[in-house]
Design a protein around this motif. Sequence first.
Motif, PDB file in Angstrom:
ATOM      1  N   SER A  93       4.544  -8.435  -5.311  1.00 34.99           N
ATOM      2  CA  SER A  93       3.109  -8.281  -5.046  1.00 34.99           C
ATOM      3  C   SER A  93       2.297  -9.504  -5.452  1.00 34.99           C
ATOM      4  O   SER A  93       1.099  -9.580  -5.156  1.00 34.99           O
ATOM      5  CB  SER A  93       2.570  -7.046  -5.774  1.00 34.99           C
ATOM      6  OG  SER A  93       2.802  -7.136  -7.165  1.00 34.99           O
ATOM      7  N   ARG A 119      -3.132  -6.802  -4.520  1.00 34.76           N
ATOM      8  CA  ARG A 119      -2.720  -6.319  -5.849  1.00 34.76           C
ATOM      9  C   ARG A 119      -3.929  -6.189  -6.767  1.00 34.76           C
ATOM     10  O   ARG A 119      -4.046  -5.217  -7.515  1.00 34.76           O
ATOM     11  CB  ARG A 119      -1.691  -7.273  -6.450  1.00 34.76           C
ATOM     12  CG  ARG A 119      -1.281  -6.923  -7.887  1.00 34.76           C
ATOM     13  CD  ARG A 119      -0.362  -7.986  -8.444  1.00 34.76           C
ATOM     14  NE  ARG A 119      -0.200  -7.885  -9.877  1.00 34.76           N
ATOM     15  CZ  ARG A 119       0.959  -7.703 -10.509  1.00 34.76           C
ATOM     16  NH1 ARG A 119       2.063  -7.589  -9.813  1.00 34.76           N
ATOM     17  NH2 ARG A 119       1.014  -7.639 -11.816  1.00 34.76           N
ATOM     18  N   ASP A 159       0.828  -1.212   0.000  1.00 35.75           N
ATOM     19  CA  ASP A 159       0.000   0.000   0.000  1.00 35.75           C
ATOM     20  C   ASP A 159       0.861   1.261   0.000  1.00 35.75           C
ATOM     21  O   ASP A 159       0.583   2.221  -0.722  1.00 35.75           O
ATOM     22  CB  ASP A 159      -0.918   0.017   1.224  1.00 35.75           C
ATOM     23  CG  ASP A 159      -2.062  -0.973   1.121  1.00 35.75           C
ATOM     24  OD1 ASP A 159      -2.286  -1.527   0.033  1.00 35.75           O
ATOM     25  OD2 ASP A 159      -2.726  -1.206   2.153  1.00 35.75           O
ATOM     26  N   ALA A 169       6.184  -3.429  -5.911  1.00 40.60           N
ATOM     27  CA  ALA A 169       4.936  -3.123  -6.607  1.00 40.60           C
ATOM     28  C   ALA A 169       4.588  -4.146  -7.671  1.00 40.60           C
ATOM     29  O   ALA A 169       3.410  -4.513  -7.812  1.00 40.60           O
ATOM     30  CB  ALA A 169       5.017  -1.731  -7.234  1.00 40.60           C
ATOM     31  N   PHE A 188      -5.958   1.799  -9.326  1.00 43.54           N
ATOM     32  CA  PHE A 188      -5.156   2.537 -10.298  1.00 43.54           C
ATOM     33  C   PHE A 188      -5.925   2.722 -11.605  1.00 43.54           C
ATOM     34  O   PHE A 188      -5.818   3.770 -12.256  1.00 43.54           O
ATOM     35  CB  PHE A 188      -3.837   1.816 -10.562  1.00 43.54           C
ATOM     36  CG  PHE A 188      -2.729   2.205  -9.632  1.00 43.54           C
ATOM     37  CD1 PHE A 188      -2.187   3.481  -9.668  1.00 43.54           C
ATOM     38  CD2 PHE A 188      -2.216   1.296  -8.721  1.00 43.54           C
ATOM     39  CE1 PHE A 188      -1.163   3.852  -8.815  1.00 43.54           C
ATOM     40  CE2 PHE A 188      -1.188   1.651  -7.850  1.00 43.54           C
ATOM     41  CZ  PHE A 188      -0.652   2.938  -7.903  1.00 43.54           C
ATOM     42  N   CYS A 201       2.454   1.835  -3.434  1.00 45.86           N
ATOM     43  CA  CYS A 201       1.466   2.243  -4.428  1.00 45.86           C
ATOM     44  C   CYS A 201       0.958   3.661  -4.172  1.00 45.86           C
ATOM     45  O   CYS A 201       0.703   4.415  -5.129  1.00 45.86           O
ATOM     46  CB  CYS A 201       0.313   1.249  -4.461  1.00 45.86           C
ATOM     47  SG  CYS A 201       0.787  -0.341  -5.193  1.00 45.86           S
ATOM     48  N   LEU A 216      -5.655  -3.111  -5.908  1.00 42.08           N
ATOM     49  CA  LEU A 216      -4.887  -1.930  -6.290  1.00 42.08           C
ATOM     50  C   LEU A 216      -4.897  -1.708  -7.795  1.00 42.08           C
ATOM     51  O   LEU A 216      -4.894  -0.560  -8.249  1.00 42.08           O
ATOM     52  CB  LEU A 216      -3.450  -2.055  -5.767  1.00 42.08           C
ATOM     53  CG  LEU A 216      -3.318  -1.897  -4.254  1.00 42.08           C
ATOM     54  CD1 LEU A 216      -1.933  -2.351  -3.788  1.00 42.08           C
ATOM     55  CD2 LEU A 216      -3.571  -0.450  -3.830  1.00 42.08           C
TER      56      LEU A 216
END
Length: 209
Positions: free
Chosen positions: A125, A135, A75, A121, A142, A78, A138
Amino acid sequence: MVTSSESRRSYGGMTSEERSSARRERLVAATIEVLATRGETATTMTAICAEASLTERYFYESFRNRDEALMAALDQVCNEIAAAALAAVEQTDGDPGVRSRAAIRAFVDLVVADPARGRVAVIESTSTPALRARRHELVDWFAELVAQEAATLYGEEAWPRERAKLHGIVFVAGFAELLAGWLGSEIRLDSDQLVDLVGELIETLSRRT
C-alpha cells in the motif's frame, strides 16, 4: 413473449451488468494476488489480465488505468478487514477488552489464512504515489471506525471524539507497521502474542485511565 429484461439474460441467466460486475471482481482478486506475490512493478495490466483469464478489453471495461485497479484491490482488502473486525465485536460477549481483542483476532486470522491480503494492506500500500494517497485516506477512515467503536465499548470512559480520532490514527498507523514487521518475520511473535500486544495497545488508547 420475451420481455426486454429477459432478452438481456443470455449468458447463464446473468444480465450484462451482472457479468461486468463479476469480471470486475475477478480482476480485483487477480490484482490482489499479483500485487502480493510479485510486487508492484510486476503488477501490470497484462499480468492482471493473465491472472484473471480475461482480455485487455475487459480490464478497460472496469478500470481506466492500472492505478485504479491497484486502489480497488487495496479498497477491497480494507473493506474485508473492517467487516471481519466489526462482525467480531458484534458477535462477541464480554467486557470491552474481550470484544476489542476479538476484533484484532479476526484481523490476524484473516491475514494468517490469506497472507496476500495482509501484504497488500500494510506493505504494498506504500508502493506507488496513488496507493500512498489512498492509504492515507484509509488510515483516516479506520481511525474514525476505531473512535466510533471506542465510544460504543467504553461509553463515558472513552476519550472525546476528536481526541479518540487522533488516538485511532496512532493505533492504525502503528498496527500497520507492526503487522508489516510481523509478516516479514522481523517481529518474532506468535499470533496469540500479537493479538495480546495489539489488544493491550488499543485498550490503552481507547479509554481514559
